[in-house]
Motif scaffolding. Sequence first.
Motif, mmCIF file in Angstrom:
data_model
loop_
_atom_site.group_PDB
_atom_site.id
_atom_site.type_symbol
_atom_site.label_atom_id
_atom_site.label_comp_id
_atom_site.label_asym_id
_atom_site.label_seq_id
_atom_site.Cartn_x
_atom_site.Cartn_y
_atom_site.Cartn_z
ATOM 1 N N VAL A 1 1.910 1.927 -3.502
ATOM 2 C CA VAL A 1 0.920 2.222 -4.359
ATOM 3 C C VAL A 1 0.713 3.935 -4.120
ATOM 4 O O VAL A 1 0.283 4.636 -4.850
ATOM 5 C CB VAL A 1 -0.443 1.564 -4.325
ATOM 6 C CG1 VAL A 1 -1.533 2.066 -5.196
ATOM 7 C CG2 VAL A 1 -0.291 0.142 -4.697
ATOM 8 N N ALA A 2 0.629 3.956 -2.850
ATOM 9 C CA ALA A 2 0.497 5.475 -2.330
ATOM 10 C C ALA A 2 1.765 6.452 -2.906
ATOM 11 O O ALA A 2 1.376 7.535 -3.318
ATOM 12 C CB ALA A 2 0.605 5.611 -0.842
ATOM 13 N N LEU B 1 -0.736 7.680 2.202
ATOM 14 C CA LEU B 1 -0.575 8.734 1.388
ATOM 15 C C LEU B 1 -0.437 9.857 2.561
ATOM 16 O O LEU B 1 0.371 10.883 2.292
ATOM 17 C CB LEU B 1 -1.745 8.892 0.594
ATOM 18 C CG LEU B 1 -1.510 10.392 -0.466
ATOM 19 C CD1 LEU B 1 -0.246 10.290 -1.130
ATOM 20 C CD2 LEU B 1 -2.815 10.508 -1.392
ATOM 21 N N LEU C 1 0.821 -1.065 0.014
ATOM 22 C CA LEU C 1 -0.104 -0.122 0.026
ATOM 23 C C LEU C 1 0.919 1.260 0.051
ATOM 24 O O LEU C 1 0.594 2.232 -0.616
ATOM 25 C CB LEU C 1 -1.070 -0.141 1.216
ATOM 26 C CG LEU C 1 -1.972 -0.972 1.189
ATOM 27 C CD1 LEU C 1 -2.951 -0.928 2.606
ATOM 28 C CD2 LEU C 1 -3.045 -0.654 -0.042
ATOM 29 N N SER C 2 2.052 1.240 0.619
ATOM 30 C CA SER C 2 2.819 2.334 0.675
ATOM 31 C C SER C 2 3.640 2.733 -0.738
ATOM 32 O O SER C 2 3.731 3.882 -1.152
ATOM 33 C CB SER C 2 3.867 2.309 1.779
ATOM 34 O OG SER C 2 3.538 2.013 3.011
ATOM 35 N N LEU D 1 -5.535 3.148 1.197
ATOM 36 C CA LEU D 1 -4.490 4.213 0.509
ATOM 37 C C LEU D 1 -4.495 5.339 1.220
ATOM 38 O O LEU D 1 -3.317 6.056 1.256
ATOM 39 C CB LEU D 1 -4.655 4.322 -0.964
ATOM 40 C CG LEU D 1 -4.243 3.125 -1.755
ATOM 41 C CD1 LEU D 1 -4.454 3.404 -3.118
ATOM 42 C CD2 LEU D 1 -2.836 3.019 -1.614
ATOM 43 N N ASP D 2 -5.475 6.131 1.663
ATOM 44 C CA ASP D 2 -5.611 7.367 2.254
ATOM 45 C C ASP D 2 -4.451 7.517 3.518
ATOM 46 O O ASP D 2 -3.945 8.564 3.430
ATOM 47 C CB ASP D 2 -7.004 7.669 2.536
ATOM 48 C CG ASP D 2 -7.540 6.934 3.727
ATOM 49 O OD1 ASP D 2 -7.103 6.136 4.131
ATOM 50 O OD2 ASP D 2 -8.723 7.166 3.718
#
Length: 213
Positions: free
Chosen positions: A17-18, A71, A14-15, A67-68
Amino acid sequence: MFDAAARRLLDRPLSGVAGLVDRPGVSPNGLTLLGLATGLASAVTAAGHLWWWALGLWLFSRLMDGLDGPLARRRHAAAPDRPQVGPPSQAGGFLDITADFVVYGATVIGVAIGATGQFDVDWLPFLLVLFAYYINGAAFLAFSSIAERTGRQRDDGRSLSFLGGLAEGAETIAVHALWLILPAYAGTIATVWAVVVGVSAAQRIVGGFRDLG
């Protein structure tokens, strides 16, 4: 139950993709709102018996929800080099958890409409799920507020002090997806899930009482 393990497993992807979506015009709150919109769209398509569309929208919505946070943390870490980026907003954490509960509740209603086609006794399991959800919500939101005021927070990296339980975010995502895959068994799944979430509510009430006592 599986949230801690799921976060460890998904934190690095996820990091990554962020990092890919960290572009001008993309904000953590924007991702939260996109997750809210697609979650509501999942509920609407489930109500219209478009089960595979509903499943895809549901999973995309939960990806945006995942993801929020990464990010926001990435933007905060970059703040010294990017003066326009301030510290993480507590309003963002509030928006995130509120959007989650709107999406969870809407999905239950959407699946109920799609699976039963009418409001009758077949709705009872879904109403019990909603009831259990909001007992849980009241328990951990109240705990978070009081724990913050009394200095007894549980810090696991999330915006609020969460009380663990048998049913957490990972299980919720899995069960909601299962409804969309097997809509004919949605009532049975909801009955079992209502019991599991009810047990979680009891765990959180007892755990919160002990922690604050």
